[in-house]
Design a protein around this motif. Structure first.
Motif, PDB file in Angstrom:
ATOM      1  N   THR A  10      -4.313   4.704   3.811  1.00  0.00           N
ATOM      2  CA  THR A  10      -5.691   4.633   3.331  1.00  0.00           C
ATOM      3  C   THR A  10      -5.977   3.334   2.593  1.00  0.00           C
ATOM      4  O   THR A  10      -7.133   3.000   2.342  1.00  0.00           O
ATOM      5  CB  THR A  10      -6.022   5.815   2.395  1.00  0.00           C
ATOM      6  N   CYS A  11      -4.942   2.590   2.237  1.00  0.00           N
ATOM      7  CA  CYS A  11      -5.076   1.294   1.538  1.00  0.00           C
ATOM      8  C   CYS A  11      -5.912   1.405   0.269  1.00  0.00           C
ATOM      9  O   CYS A  11      -6.762   0.550  -0.021  1.00  0.00           O
ATOM     10  CB  CYS A  11      -5.657   0.234   2.475  1.00  0.00           C
ATOM     11  N   ILE A  12      -5.641   2.453  -0.489  1.00  0.00           N
ATOM     12  CA  ILE A  12      -6.373   2.663  -1.741  1.00  0.00           C
ATOM     13  C   ILE A  12      -5.493   2.381  -2.949  1.00  0.00           C
ATOM     14  O   ILE A  12      -5.946   1.848  -3.951  1.00  0.00           O
ATOM     15  CB  ILE A  12      -6.929   4.110  -1.819  1.00  0.00           C
ATOM     16  N   SER A  13      -4.217   2.688  -2.856  1.00  0.00           N
ATOM     17  CA  SER A  13      -3.310   2.561  -3.992  1.00  0.00           C
ATOM     18  C   SER A  13      -2.134   1.645  -3.628  1.00  0.00           C
ATOM     19  O   SER A  13      -1.612   1.704  -2.521  1.00  0.00           O
ATOM     20  CB  SER A  13      -2.794   3.949  -4.380  1.00  0.00           C
ATOM     21  N   TRP A  24       0.851  -1.187   0.000  1.00  0.00           N
ATOM     22  CA  TRP A  24       0.000   0.000   0.000  1.00  0.00           C
ATOM     23  C   TRP A  24       0.886   1.237   0.000  1.00  0.00           C
ATOM     24  O   TRP A  24       1.933   1.248   0.643  1.00  0.00           O
ATOM     25  CB  TRP A  24      -0.915   0.014   1.216  1.00  0.00           C
TER      26      TRP A  24
END
Length: 94
Positions: free
Chosen positions: A71-74, A67
Motif C-alpha cells: 500500500t506504500c503508506i508506512s 515500504w
C-alpha cells in the motif's frame, strides 16, 4: 546531499521517484535522523543521494527505509544501504 532545483530535476529524469517537499511534516524528523538531504520516495521506499567523490558530479542512491507493504503508506527504517545506482548531475551545489 541537499540538491538545488536543477539537480532535483536532473535526478527525476534518471530515477522514478517523487521529492518529499521541504515543508512536509516528516522532513524535520528525517533531518534529525539522517541529516540535511533532499529526500525521495520511490516504489522501494525512502532514498537520498550521497556524493560519490568522483571527478564527475554525481550522487549514489542510498536507501533509508522500505515500504512495509504494497500500500506504500508506512515505512520501516533500516541501516542506510547504497543501491549501486548513480545519478549524474551537471551542477553541484557548493
Amino acid at each position: 546531499m541537499k540538491l538545488n532545483a536543477v539537480q532535483v530535476k536532473q535526478t527525476l529524469t534518471q530515477m522514478d521517484a517523487q521529492v518529499v517537499p521541504d515543508d512536509h511534516p516528516a522532513v524535520n524528523q528525517l533531518v534529525e535522523l539522517y541529516g540535511d538531504h533532499t529526500y525521495f520516495l520511490d516504489q522501494g521506499g525512502l532514498k537520498v543521494l550521497e556524493e560519490t567523490g568522483s571527478d564527475t558530479p554525481a550522487g549514489e542512491v542510498v536507501s533509508l527505509a522500505d515500504w512495509t507493504d504494497s500500500t506504500c503508506i508506512s515505512l520501516r527504517a533500516h541501516k542506510p544501504t547504497p543501491t549501486g545506482v548513480v545519478i549524474v548531475l551537471d551542477q553541484m551545489k557548493h
